[in-house]
Scaffold this motif. Structure first.
Motif, mmCIF file in Angstrom:
data_model
loop_
_atom_site.group_PDB
_atom_site.id
_atom_site.type_symbol
_atom_site.label_atom_id
_atom_site.label_comp_id
_atom_site.label_asym_id
_atom_site.label_seq_id
_atom_site.Cartn_x
_atom_site.Cartn_y
_atom_site.Cartn_z
ATOM 1 N N LYS A 137 0.828 -1.216 0.000
ATOM 2 C CA LYS A 137 0.000 0.000 0.000
ATOM 3 C C LYS A 137 0.856 1.258 0.000
ATOM 4 N N TYR A 138 2.043 1.150 0.588
ATOM 5 C CA TYR A 138 2.900 2.327 0.757
ATOM 6 C C TYR A 138 4.196 2.202 -0.047
ATOM 7 N N HIS A 139 4.114 1.398 -1.122
ATOM 8 C CA HIS A 139 5.214 1.287 -2.084
ATOM 9 C C HIS A 139 6.523 0.905 -1.406
ATOM 10 N N LEU A 140 6.434 -0.107 -0.551
ATOM 11 C CA LEU A 140 7.606 -0.622 0.138
ATOM 12 C C LEU A 140 7.876 -2.053 -0.318
ATOM 13 N N MET A 141 9.088 -2.303 -0.781
ATOM 14 C CA MET A 141 9.515 -3.666 -1.059
ATOM 15 C C MET A 141 9.884 -4.354 0.258
ATOM 16 N N VAL A 142 9.939 -5.694 0.227
ATOM 17 C CA VAL A 142 10.116 -6.456 1.461
ATOM 18 C C VAL A 142 11.245 -7.467 1.300
ATOM 19 N N ASN A 143 12.065 -7.564 2.360
ATOM 20 C CA ASN A 143 13.098 -8.588 2.498
ATOM 21 C C ASN A 143 12.930 -9.180 3.887
ATOM 22 N N PHE A 144 12.522 -10.454 3.977
ATOM 23 C CA PHE A 144 12.363 -11.105 5.275
ATOM 24 C C PHE A 144 13.652 -11.836 5.642
ATOM 25 N N HIS A 145 14.173 -11.561 6.842
ATOM 26 C CA HIS A 145 15.290 -12.317 7.407
ATOM 27 C C HIS A 145 14.784 -13.095 8.615
ATOM 28 N N GLY A 146 15.593 -14.070 9.084
ATOM 29 C CA GLY A 146 15.094 -14.955 10.128
ATOM 30 C C GLY A 146 13.774 -15.537 9.677
ATOM 31 N N ALA A 147 13.758 -16.006 8.408
ATOM 32 C CA ALA A 147 12.509 -16.254 7.703
ATOM 33 C C ALA A 147 12.397 -17.696 7.229
ATOM 34 N N PHE A 148 11.147 -18.113 6.970
ATOM 35 C CA PHE A 148 10.972 -19.416 6.346
ATOM 36 C C PHE A 148 11.115 -19.284 4.834
ATOM 37 N N LYS A 149 11.254 -20.425 4.180
ATOM 38 C CA LYS A 149 11.536 -20.499 2.743
ATOM 39 C C LYS A 149 10.472 -19.752 1.926
ATOM 40 N N PRO A 150 10.811 -19.312 0.718
ATOM 41 C CA PRO A 150 9.805 -18.725 -0.179
ATOM 42 C C PRO A 150 8.812 -19.783 -0.666
ATOM 43 N N GLY A 152 6.709 -18.712 -3.633
ATOM 44 C CA GLY A 152 6.215 -18.173 -4.894
ATOM 45 C C GLY A 152 5.248 -17.028 -4.755
ATOM 46 N N ILE A 153 5.060 -16.526 -3.525
ATOM 47 C CA ILE A 153 4.107 -15.430 -3.307
ATOM 48 C C ILE A 153 4.487 -14.177 -4.089
ATOM 49 N N GLN A 154 5.761 -14.092 -4.523
ATOM 50 C CA GLN A 154 6.182 -12.901 -5.254
ATOM 51 C C GLN A 154 5.469 -12.768 -6.595
ATOM 52 N N ARG A 155 4.824 -13.834 -7.084
ATOM 53 C CA ARG A 155 3.988 -13.666 -8.278
ATOM 54 C C ARG A 155 2.770 -12.810 -7.940
ATOM 55 N N THR A 156 2.151 -13.078 -6.823
ATOM 56 C CA THR A 156 0.937 -12.370 -6.412
ATOM 57 C C THR A 156 1.255 -10.993 -5.854
ATOM 58 N N TYR A 157 2.296 -10.931 -5.030
ATOM 59 C CA TYR A 157 2.754 -9.682 -4.421
ATOM 60 C C TYR A 157 4.226 -9.479 -4.787
ATOM 61 N N PRO A 158 4.503 -8.895 -5.953
ATOM 62 C CA PRO A 158 5.907 -8.798 -6.400
ATOM 63 C C PRO A 158 6.766 -7.850 -5.582
ATOM 64 N N ASN A 159 6.172 -7.129 -4.619
ATOM 65 C CA ASN A 159 7.002 -6.348 -3.692
ATOM 66 C C ASN A 159 7.715 -7.244 -2.685
ATOM 67 N N MET A 160 7.324 -8.534 -2.605
ATOM 68 C CA MET A 160 8.062 -9.514 -1.802
ATOM 69 C C MET A 160 9.272 -9.945 -2.628
ATOM 70 N N MET A 161 10.407 -9.290 -2.398
ATOM 71 C CA MET A 161 11.546 -9.408 -3.307
ATOM 72 C C MET A 161 12.453 -10.589 -3.014
ATOM 73 N N VAL A 162 12.771 -10.814 -1.747
ATOM 74 C CA VAL A 162 13.786 -11.806 -1.417
ATOM 75 C C VAL A 162 13.647 -12.176 0.048
ATOM 76 N N ARG A 163 14.129 -13.357 0.402
ATOM 77 C CA ARG A 163 14.135 -13.791 1.797
ATOM 78 C C ARG A 163 15.493 -14.371 2.130
ATOM 79 N N GLU A 164 15.780 -14.363 3.410
ATOM 80 C CA GLU A 164 16.948 -15.081 3.881
ATOM 81 C C GLU A 164 16.550 -16.562 3.938
ATOM 82 N N GLY A 165 16.319 -17.112 5.115
ATOM 83 C CA GLY A 165 16.010 -18.529 5.179
ATOM 84 C C GLY A 165 17.121 -19.347 4.550
ATOM 85 N N VAL A 166 18.349 -18.864 4.719
ATOM 86 C CA VAL A 166 19.505 -19.528 4.138
ATOM 87 C C VAL A 166 20.707 -19.256 5.030
#
Length: 645
Positions: free
Chosen positions: A421-434, A436-450
């Motif tokens: 809503k506020y034009h913010l991209m997202v990077n989750f750390h301390g996170a579970f695996k992706p 494919g939600i980035q198809r639906t919400y492409p502001n979900m750019m990348v995750r750690e989980g590695v």
């Protein structure tokens, strides 16, 4: 977009009403799935003549109602052929083809209480996916799932690569090679779960489109006495629940996530696959022009002692500007105390003149990301996100969730939606695996989980073997924030933990990571001083994070990988090896027509002693050329090819 659909009201059911069998093929007819419903509901999978999975169970156990999975009969079905092309905002291909054969089965128990259960299967050329639909029925308004009965029965004790996470973790560990028979009922093994069926068949189990559900893991089943080795899906318990408690609370009709079995004749085909993205819903955001991939500098957290002040932040912003990076990450302590009831993510550490930092960043054509602790974000995100948009913040990095139960899965989606809503991209750390939600919400750019480069600061776990296992395991689920780019390169004999952080591989292996690893937002880990006038820096300036095509030319988990990616009219090549020196010859037929000028960064002859040493050479090639790649132990190779006009 082209989409053709064929509807068949009734499927061909073999045998009597008490022994029903349905078969579905992939579009190229190489993968087949057979679903049976006699005394129990099962499915099996073949790749050509190779058995991927023997008859494997399906169903659920609940609170206050009997399990479902037996005495089911198929009462109706619909077959669909999906054939569409869509373009992601950021992925490993410019265009993605979603082509599969789907069957939707409606099942009903033969005996009381005659509950319904629907199952959808999609058979792709690169894998199989299925999901459940659980309708509310018989007067129920809600129901609680205690166990998912989905199983994966393998014919033999195959080799596999396994990450032993546990239900509450940052999903940061090695994927160790082992045998699937090593799993016990107590095992909680993370996914993706890579299995070598034979020399011409690899399979990986993961999931897609996790929505209002719990993440799933793999465990053994010692109680099974039938043929083969059965592994079970294990759902992450809700907070306060144990292994036997509630995993998923259902209110109203509900789809499960997709259970995915990626399949290929070699492991590189799995890396190229877009099946996880295809199993998510199309983008629901209107304007996506503000979502822009790119490289990102990272303040002192990894590369030195933490310094959170205006001078330090401006130093990294200047580095981003000099390198042509669009972003710079302002990490923890920018709002002072964190993970505290008194933490305030709208206030600024007195040592940081945030207006001046943001003014300077704008002057340098750099946008900033900010780090947040998840509990602090939860308290104030509705107030903070619109404020960040006013500041001109590009994205948020949220950390330390360390769970994937149903409540946390829902929290991720809430934050992603609110950020959009506020034009913010997202990077989750301390996170579970992706998923494919980035198809639906492409502001979900990348995750750690590695388990990425950060572990080099305090451990010896980031080995070359680990680095060349990740593309075939964790990366199959989606982009990962590994944070490549360590330029204090050491051999195993000279590597030391501590500050400044160094890395246990060659300079060229770190360069190659920018091609081999998926990361639409790639955080570059090292200090500006460690990059100044260093060999290989020119490659970091030109390598993109957004790709039009991806080809894995050769590779084996834990041994090596060679990846080619296209961006515009250029091709980029990245190769990485484990602790063994390696020389591999490859064809350059991926280049296409014409002549290409190449700039190549290779391990120097003495890189096995001085891991920072490399050669920087130029040459010309065509698609008929062959290239010999020579890598030192823990080494790599990086190159880019530009067409000659």
């Amino acid at each position: 977009m082209k989409k053709s659909i064929v509807l068949i009201s009734l499927i061909f059911i073999i045998c009597s009403v008490y022994s029903q069998r349905v078969k579905v093929l992939s579009p190229d007819k190489k993968i087949s799935v057979e679903i049976k419903s006699n005394d129990k509901l099962t499915y099996s999978v073949k790749f050509g003549k190779t058995t991927v999975l023997l008859e494997s169970p399906m169903g659920f156990e609940f609170v206050n109602e009997p399990p479902i999975g037996k005495t089911l009969r198929i009462v109706d079905s619909m077959r669909t052929t999906i054939n569409e092309k869509w373009s992601p905002v950021a992925s490993k291909h410019k265009d993605i083809f979603n082509i599969c054969n789907e069957i939707h089965l409606q099942l009903k128990e033969r005996i009381y209480p005659q509950r319904r259960l629907d199952i959808l299967f999609r058979i792709y050329n690169d894998g199989v996916a299925f999901r459940y639909f659980l309708p509310i029925q018989n007067g129920m308004t809600s129901r609680d799932i205690t166990r998912e009965l989905t199983g994966f029965r393998f014919a033999k004790n195959h080799e596999a690569w396994m990450a032993n996470y546990g239900y509450k973790s940052s999903q940061e560990t090695e994927f160790w090679p082992g045998k699937i028979g090593d799993l016990t009922e107590k095992s909680v093994i993370g996914i993706p779960f890579l299995v070598k069926i034979d020399e011409q068949c690899y399979a990986a189990i993961t999931e897609a489109n996790i929505d209002d559900w719990a993440g799933f893991y793999m465990g053994g089943n010692a109680a099974q006495k039938e043929d083969g080795i059965l592994l079970n899906a294990k759902l992450s318990p809700l907070p306060g629940q144990d292994e036997t408690g509630t995993k998923v609370k259902l209110n109203g009709d509900h789809f499960s996530p997709w259970r995915v079995i990626m399949i290929g004749n070699e492991p590189g085909r799995l890396v190229e696959s877009e099946i996880v993205m295809n199993l998510n819903e199309p983008c629901i955001l209107g304007d996506v022009s503000w979502i822009k991939p790119g490289k990102c500098a990272w303040d002192h957290w990894w590369s030195g002692e933490v310094k959170m002040d205006t001078k330090t932040l401006k130093e990294y912003i200047q580095f981003s500007s000099d390198m042509g990076f669009p972003y710079m990450l302002i990490d923890w302590q920018w709002y002072g105390q964190f993970n505290s009831p008194t933490a305030d993510i709208t206030k600024i550490n007195p040592a940081v003149d945030m207006p001046e930092v943001l003014r300077f960043a704008k002057e340098k054509n750099v946008k900033c990301w900010v780090w947040l602790y998840n509990t602090d974000a939860e308290r104030q995100y509705k107030e903070a996100f619109p404020l960040y948009e006013q500041w001109g913040i590009a994205g948020i990095k949220i950390d330390f969730m360390d769970r994937d139960d149903q409540e946390m899965v829902n929290w991720y989606r809430k934050i992603i939606r609110e950020a959009a809503k506020y034009h913010l991209m997202v990077n989750f750390h301390g996170a579970f695996k992706p998923d494919g939600i980035q198809r639906t919400y492409p502001n979900m750019m990348v995750r750690e989980g590695v388990m990425g480069n950060e572990y080099s600061k305090w451990s010896t776990r980031i080995t070359p073997e680990h680095n060349v296992t990740l593309p075939f395991t964790r990366m199959l689920a989606g982009p990962m924030d590994y944070t490549p780019g360590g330029f204090l390169n050491k051999t195993p004999a000279t590597f030391r933990v501590g500050t400044p952080a160094n890395v246990m591989n060659t300079r060229c292996q770190q360069l190659a990571m920018f091609v081999v690893y998926d990361g639409p937002i790639t955080t570059v880990c090292d200090h500006p001083d460690n990059y100044k006038d260093q060999p290989g820096l020119d490659f970091l300036k030109v390598v993109p994070t957004l790709w039009d095509d991806t080809k894995v030319l050769k590779g084996k988990p834990g041994e090596y990988i060679i990846t080619a990616r296209k961006s515009g009219n250029q091709w980029f090549l990245g190769a990485m090896t484990n602790s063994e020196a390696r020389e591999i010859e490859i064809s350059l037929d991926f280049l296409g027509t014409g002549k290409f000028d190449a700039r190549m960064f290779a391990d120097a002859p003495d890189a096995d002693v001085n891991a920072e040493k490399l050669t920087d050479t130029k040459a010309s090639f065509t698609s008929t050329s062959r290239l010999k790649i020579k890598m030192a132990p823990g080494g790599g190779f990086a190159a880019y090819f530009t067409p000659v006009n």
